[in-house]
Scaffold this motif. Sequence first.
Motif, PDB file in Angstrom:
ATOM      1  N   ALA A  21       0.829  -1.208   0.000  1.00 27.72           N
ATOM      2  CA  ALA A  21       0.000   0.000   0.000  1.00 27.72           C
ATOM      3  C   ALA A  21       0.861   1.256   0.000  1.00 27.72           C
ATOM      4  CB  ALA A  21      -0.937  -0.007   1.203  1.00 27.72           C
ATOM      5  N   ARG A  22       1.908   1.268   0.822  1.00 29.07           N
ATOM      6  CA  ARG A  22       2.814   2.435   0.844  1.00 29.07           C
ATOM      7  C   ARG A  22       3.485   2.641  -0.511  1.00 29.07           C
ATOM      8  NH1 ARG A  22       4.407   0.482   6.049  1.00 29.07           N
ATOM      9  NH2 ARG A  22       6.338  -0.307   5.152  1.00 29.07           N
ATOM     10  N   LEU A  23       3.938   1.551  -1.127  1.00 25.51           N
ATOM     11  CA  LEU A  23       4.559   1.633  -2.441  1.00 25.51           C
ATOM     12  C   LEU A  23       3.582   2.168  -3.480  1.00 25.51           C
ATOM     13  CD1 LEU A  23       6.966   0.986  -4.305  1.00 25.51           C
ATOM     14  CD2 LEU A  23       6.027  -1.325  -4.523  1.00 25.51           C
ATOM     15  N   HIS A  24       2.355   1.684  -3.420  1.00 24.67           N
ATOM     16  CA  HIS A  24       1.325   2.120  -4.362  1.00 24.67           C
ATOM     17  C   HIS A  24       1.047   3.617  -4.201  1.00 24.67           C
ATOM     18  CE1 HIS A  24      -2.853   1.192  -6.303  1.00 24.67           C
ATOM     19  NE2 HIS A  24      -2.205   2.135  -6.906  1.00 24.67           N
ATOM     20  N   VAL A  25       0.896   4.064  -2.976  1.00 26.69           N
ATOM     21  CA  VAL A  25       0.627   5.487  -2.719  1.00 26.69           C
ATOM     22  C   VAL A  25       1.801   6.350  -3.172  1.00 26.69           C
ATOM     23  CG1 VAL A  25       0.291   7.211  -0.903  1.00 26.69           C
ATOM     24  CG2 VAL A  25      -1.043   5.092  -0.880  1.00 26.69           C
ATOM     25  N   ALA A  26       3.015   5.914  -2.899  1.00 26.09           N
ATOM     26  CA  ALA A  26       4.189   6.687  -3.333  1.00 26.09           C
ATOM     27  C   ALA A  26       4.218   6.785  -4.857  1.00 26.09           C
ATOM     28  CB  ALA A  26       5.467   6.042  -2.812  1.00 26.09           C
ATOM     29  N   GLY A  27       3.936   5.692  -5.527  1.00 27.14           N
ATOM     30  CA  GLY A  27       3.891   5.707  -6.990  1.00 27.14           C
ATOM     31  C   GLY A  27       2.790   6.595  -7.509  1.00 27.14           C
ATOM     32  N   TRP A  28       1.644   6.536  -6.857  1.00 21.80           N
ATOM     33  CA  TRP A  28       0.521   7.379  -7.266  1.00 21.80           C
ATOM     34  C   TRP A  28       0.877   8.853  -7.101  1.00 21.80           C
ATOM     35  CZ3 TRP A  28      -2.370  10.797  -4.302  1.00 21.80           C
ATOM     36  CH2 TRP A  28      -3.467  11.342  -4.951  1.00 21.80           C
ATOM     37  N   ARG A  29       1.515   9.194  -5.985  1.00 25.65           N
ATOM     38  CA  ARG A  29       1.896  10.592  -5.761  1.00 25.65           C
ATOM     39  C   ARG A  29       2.875  11.075  -6.824  1.00 25.65           C
ATOM     40  NH1 ARG A  29       2.359  10.062   0.649  1.00 25.65           N
ATOM     41  NH2 ARG A  29       0.228  10.648   1.141  1.00 25.65           N
TER      42      ARG A  29
END
Length: 136
Positions: A21-29
């Motif tokens: 989830a953290r990786l996904h959010v960082a990528g999304w940002r």
Amino acid sequence: MTAPAEAVLRPLRESDAERMARLHVAGWRNAAASSLAATTVAEHDGDLVGFVSVGPGRDEDLDLEVELWALYACAAWWGRGLGHRMLTHALAARASYLWVLDGNERATGFYRRQGFVADGTERHEPEGRELRMVRR
């Protein structure tokens, strides 16, 4: 300078959920900072239950300027009109197009009901074959 170590590829495990989830959010940002997509979320009782993202068309062989980049609703909300509401909010009646994974009959049927038709164009992605659908 030494070369970085090779990354290990393995199947996702349940214990990876928080880090994923953290990786996904960082990528999304990172993507959102340079993206022209407009994203709207659907919220119910403080929980996000869906989202829709629309942006400029990225296919040079098509004369449509608007692409549905993503539409997602939690399974508990399927069949309750949320997808239709989000799609209408994001696109109204504008001509547009999208890509859908071949074999995803639920999504393909939903998009057909919204006026999209397959135009015969396909592409191959790591997830599988995708079909392009257009609405004029």
